[in-house]
Design a protein around this motif. Sequence first.
Motif, PDB file in Angstrom:
ATOM      1  N   UNK A 152       0.885  -1.230  -0.056  1.00  0.00           N
ATOM      2  CA  UNK A 152       0.008   0.066  -0.008  1.00  0.00           C
ATOM      3  C   UNK A 152       0.739   1.275   0.073  1.00  0.00           C
ATOM      4  N   UNK A 153       1.970   1.352   0.704  1.00  0.00           N
ATOM      5  CA  UNK A 153       2.927   2.603   0.697  1.00  0.00           C
ATOM      6  C   UNK A 153       3.574   2.628  -0.602  1.00  0.00           C
ATOM      7  N   UNK A 154       3.854   1.602  -1.534  1.00  0.00           N
ATOM      8  CA  UNK A 154       4.511   1.891  -2.663  1.00  0.00           C
ATOM      9  C   UNK A 154       3.278   2.254  -3.706  1.00  0.00           C
ATOM     10  N   UNK A 155       1.971   1.767  -3.551  1.00  0.00           N
ATOM     11  CA  UNK A 155       1.091   2.360  -4.418  1.00  0.00           C
ATOM     12  C   UNK A 155       0.649   3.727  -4.226  1.00  0.00           C
ATOM     13  N   UNK A 156       0.630   4.083  -2.816  1.00  0.00           N
ATOM     14  CA  UNK A 156       0.201   5.498  -2.624  1.00  0.00           C
ATOM     15  C   UNK A 156       1.344   6.471  -3.297  1.00  0.00           C
ATOM     16  N   UNK A 157       2.668   6.068  -2.960  1.00  0.00           N
ATOM     17  CA  UNK A 157       3.840   6.772  -3.626  1.00  0.00           C
ATOM     18  C   UNK A 157       3.532   7.002  -4.877  1.00  0.00           C
ATOM     19  N   UNK A 158       3.079   6.001  -5.878  1.00  0.00           N
ATOM     20  CA  UNK A 158       2.736   5.843  -7.058  1.00  0.00           C
ATOM     21  C   UNK A 158       1.755   7.114  -7.337  1.00  0.00           C
ATOM     22  N   UNK A 159       0.902   7.142  -6.664  1.00  0.00           N
ATOM     23  CA  UNK A 159      -0.378   8.126  -6.824  1.00  0.00           C
ATOM     24  C   UNK A 159       0.113   9.534  -6.709  1.00  0.00           C
ATOM     25  N   UNK A 160       1.032   9.506  -5.521  1.00  0.00           N
ATOM     26  CA  UNK A 160       1.620  11.053  -5.144  1.00  0.00           C
ATOM     27  C   UNK A 160       2.590  11.531  -6.484  1.00  0.00           C
ATOM     28  N   UNK A 161       3.230  10.561  -7.051  1.00  0.00           N
ATOM     29  CA  UNK A 161       3.857  10.853  -8.215  1.00  0.00           C
ATOM     30  C   UNK A 161       3.314  11.595  -9.231  1.00  0.00           C
ATOM     31  N   UNK A 162       2.054  11.097  -9.569  1.00  0.00           N
ATOM     32  CA  UNK A 162       1.050  11.449 -10.621  1.00  0.00           C
ATOM     33  C   UNK A 162       0.555  12.830 -10.203  1.00  0.00           C
ATOM     34  N   UNK A 163       0.127  13.074  -9.153  1.00  0.00           N
ATOM     35  CA  UNK A 163      -0.255  14.397  -8.651  1.00  0.00           C
ATOM     36  C   UNK A 163       0.799  15.396  -8.736  1.00  0.00           C
ATOM     37  N   UNK A 164       1.965  14.932  -8.263  1.00  0.00           N
ATOM     38  CA  UNK A 164       3.170  15.781  -8.366  1.00  0.00           C
ATOM     39  C   UNK A 164       3.638  16.232  -9.906  1.00  0.00           C
ATOM     40  N   UNK A 165       3.349  15.372 -10.789  1.00  0.00           N
ATOM     41  CA  UNK A 165       3.563  15.648 -12.124  1.00  0.00           C
ATOM     42  C   UNK A 165       2.809  16.403 -12.669  1.00  0.00           C
ATOM     43  N   UNK A 166       1.526  16.607 -12.170  1.00  0.00           N
ATOM     44  CA  UNK A 166       0.733  17.902 -12.585  1.00  0.00           C
ATOM     45  C   UNK A 166      -0.682  17.361 -12.847  1.00  0.00           C
ATOM     46  N   UNK A 167      -1.228  16.253 -12.102  1.00  0.00           N
ATOM     47  CA  UNK A 167      -2.475  15.784 -12.154  1.00  0.00           C
ATOM     48  C   UNK A 167      -3.552  17.000 -11.741  1.00  0.00           C
ATOM     49  N   UNK A 168      -4.473  17.084 -12.299  1.00  0.00           N
ATOM     50  CA  UNK A 168      -5.511  17.972 -11.785  1.00  0.00           C
ATOM     51  C   UNK A 168      -6.687  17.337 -10.650  1.00  0.00           C
ATOM     52  N   UNK A 169      -6.779  16.164 -10.937  1.00  0.00           N
ATOM     53  CA  UNK A 169      -7.689  15.183  -9.895  1.00  0.00           C
ATOM     54  C   UNK A 169      -7.773  13.671 -10.279  1.00  0.00           C
ATOM     55  N   UNK A 170      -8.371  13.003  -9.448  1.00  0.00           N
ATOM     56  CA  UNK A 170      -8.208  11.452  -9.673  1.00  0.00           C
ATOM     57  C   UNK A 170      -9.848  10.983  -9.735  1.00  0.00           C
ATOM     58  N   UNK A 171      -9.979   9.893 -10.298  1.00  0.00           N
ATOM     59  CA  UNK A 171     -10.951   9.047 -10.296  1.00  0.00           C
ATOM     60  C   UNK A 171     -10.717   7.409  -9.561  1.00  0.00           C
ATOM     61  N   UNK A 172     -11.500   6.999  -8.768  1.00  0.00           N
ATOM     62  CA  UNK A 172     -10.920   5.731  -8.139  1.00  0.00           C
ATOM     63  C   UNK A 172     -11.275   4.424  -8.860  1.00  0.00           C
ATOM     64  N   UNK A 173     -10.941   3.522  -8.678  1.00  0.00           N
ATOM     65  CA  UNK A 173     -11.144   2.063  -9.126  1.00  0.00           C
ATOM     66  C   UNK A 173     -12.582   2.010  -8.077  1.00  0.00           C
ATOM     67  N   UNK A 174     -13.522   1.064  -8.587  1.00  0.00           N
ATOM     68  CA  UNK A 174     -14.725   0.879  -7.914  1.00  0.00           C
ATOM     69  C   UNK A 174     -14.279   0.263  -6.599  1.00  0.00           C
ATOM     70  N   UNK A 175     -15.113   0.348  -5.498  1.00  0.00           N
ATOM     71  CA  UNK A 175     -15.154  -0.375  -4.313  1.00  0.00           C
ATOM     72  C   UNK A 175     -16.340  -0.527  -3.764  1.00  0.00           C
ATOM     73  N   UNK A 176     -16.683  -1.254  -2.781  1.00  0.00           N
ATOM     74  CA  UNK A 176     -17.811  -1.463  -2.054  1.00  0.00           C
ATOM     75  C   UNK A 176     -17.655  -1.100  -0.451  1.00  0.00           C
ATOM     76  N   UNK A 177     -16.620  -0.728  -0.113  1.00  0.00           N
ATOM     77  CA  UNK A 177     -16.380  -0.582   1.218  1.00  0.00           C
ATOM     78  C   UNK A 177     -15.933   0.975   1.182  1.00  0.00           C
TER      79      UNK A 177
END
Length: 289
Positions: A152-177
């Motif tokens: 999970x930490x590696x995955x979150x770091x990957x997300x942070x890199x996308x935001x740092x690169x210039x993403x304006x927003x995010x859409x999640x994978x679907x979930x039920x929890x």
Amino acid sequence: MNNDQIQFSFELFPPRTPAGAEKLPAVVSALAAARPAFFSVTYGAGGSEQQGTYETVMQVVESTGIEAAPHLTCVGSSRSGIAATLQRYRDGGIRRIVALRGDLPATATSTQAPGEFRYANELVSFIRELHGDHFSLEVAAYPEMHPQATGPDVDFDNFRRKVDAGANGAVTQYFYNADAYFDFVDRCQQAQIAVPVVPGIMPITNHAQLTRFSAACGAEIPRWIRLRLERYQDDREALLDFGLDVVTRLCRTLLENDAPGLHFYSLNQSEPTLRLWRNLDLPLPIAAP
């Protein structure tokens, strides 16, 4: 919950058959009646649906006047190919893009995408390099962790890199929890990541299909839901009613706890999404198509 500030959007995929192409305009028209902020249109692995994505995006814009956001993926890509695709979309008046790594080929031996871009953050950086702030860029987020992440930490770091690169927003994978989403948002706040993270919502309409999708993308089907779906798999009406109740309660919980919007995975069907919409009593009530 202030509905005026909530952003709703719908995902489509390029039709793969003549029958699908014939059906799509009616689906788009029915969904457009809800006046979503935008439609997104998926992109096949390795660019296999690149032309279909473009045609569907332009069809949506021309028929509805509503913004459409093509998915753009890294898999099998080249800098020149991505540059040409971006220019084509810019020339077509497109202002929003969903930037993704994309699904790896079955023969892939690592989590790096084959091609000149390995990860989505590299694609985001390249788009910013070529087009500055012209495009609003959405990226993917995985509250329950990307299925190929090593933790999970590696995955979150990957997300942070996308935001740092210039993403304006995010859409999640679907979930039920819902707690998985709230935990992810809390982690974003702690990391001072301020972009909106919109929950992805998958209507429940088919037990076998949902099980297959979830196994592929790593979305957990909670045991109590899975057992009920197994019970109802031969009773379509009961399954649809149960699925509607489960996903309605999920959406209400998300919106009542300040989710910035909802992104519905329509699977090129209007009625499951519109049924949810009516059940949630969202703005601009829609007559059944």
